[in-house]
Design a protein around this motif. Sequence first.
Motif, short mmCIF file in Angstrom:
data_model
loop_
_atom_site.label_atom_id
_atom_site.label_comp_id
_atom_site.label_asym_id
_atom_site.label_seq_id
_atom_site.Cartn_x
_atom_site.Cartn_y
_atom_site.Cartn_z
N VAL A 1 88.24 65.57 43.51
CA VAL A 1 88.25 66.34 44.75
C VAL A 1 88.96 67.67 44.55
N VAL A 2 90.10 67.64 43.86
CA VAL A 2 90.88 68.87 43.66
C VAL A 2 90.10 69.87 42.82
N THR A 3 89.43 69.39 41.78
CA THR A 3 88.68 70.29 40.89
C THR A 3 87.31 70.66 41.44
N GLY A 4 86.87 69.95 42.48
CA GLY A 4 85.57 70.24 43.07
C GLY A 4 84.39 69.63 42.34
N SER A 5 84.63 68.81 41.33
CA SER A 5 83.54 68.17 40.58
C SER A 5 83.21 66.82 41.22
N THR A 6 82.56 66.88 42.38
CA THR A 6 82.31 65.66 43.16
C THR A 6 81.23 64.77 42.55
N GLU A 7 80.51 65.25 41.57
CA GLU A 7 79.48 64.43 40.93
C GLU A 7 79.67 64.37 39.42
N GLY A 8 80.87 64.63 38.95
CA GLY A 8 81.15 64.64 37.52
C GLY A 8 81.60 63.29 37.00
N THR A 9 82.15 63.32 35.80
CA THR A 9 82.60 62.08 35.15
C THR A 9 83.74 61.43 35.92
N GLY A 10 84.68 62.24 36.40
CA GLY A 10 85.82 61.71 37.15
C GLY A 10 85.39 60.94 38.38
#
Length: 255
Positions: free
Chosen positions: A201-210
């Motif tokens: 959420v913080v990095t904005g990668s809502t569909e990434g590996t995290g």
Amino acid sequence: MVGAFILALVVGIVDVLQLLYGFVRLVIRLLRDFGSAVYRAFDDLRTNLAGLFPVWVTANHLTIARLYCGVLSTLTVLFFLADGTRWLLIANLGILVVALALDLLDGPRARIQGKTSTLGSLLDAGADKLITIVTVAFIATQLPGFRGWFALFFLLELVHATAGLITNRKRALSEPLESNLPGKLKMVAVSVTMAFGLAAVVTGSTEGTGASVAKSALIASVPLALYSMFLHVARQRRTRLAVVEPASTKPASSA
């Protein structure tokens, strides 16, 4: 000749399997010893840090402070959802780090002072549930595909909390649901969900590996929670039967 060859082959396979079994047992023992040594060192560190507090600070004080962290975390989440200010997420991460530190220190503090209570157990469980549910709920609102699993997770947490309250009312200092192995693994899975979900959420990668790791960990926590509750109920049942059986088999006194 063929029979002798087959017999020699079977004996060779058995020997190899025995060697593999011995090797696996050795590795497991080494890993267990290593894990025990690491845990003892970590527990000693927690105990030393818990001993740095002033004498008047009790474990309940630390637990209550963690409850305040849960309230502050809830407020930062609500304000972020209202206006989307990014620094609130950073503040929430800081609050969660403080809550984690307090969670690691309240148990050793109670052991140092020799003070344990049912109230402290309930406060500790309440703080855990509040912080966990608020954080995972926030992640579910920000990442796709989380809401259905969060609904099931929330239901299980509600059942966990209710069962814990009932158990603690019946038995002081009772064993918490998370004390068995599946319960501990469930807590690890939820921690992974919180760490990777908040990072996504913080990095904005809502569909990434995290986000994928966070969702997988949340899904894994559901069967672990169910199995933990099953083992807890089975243990409570065995305990009740062990108490009732000697009483029922006690010989009647002669008139």
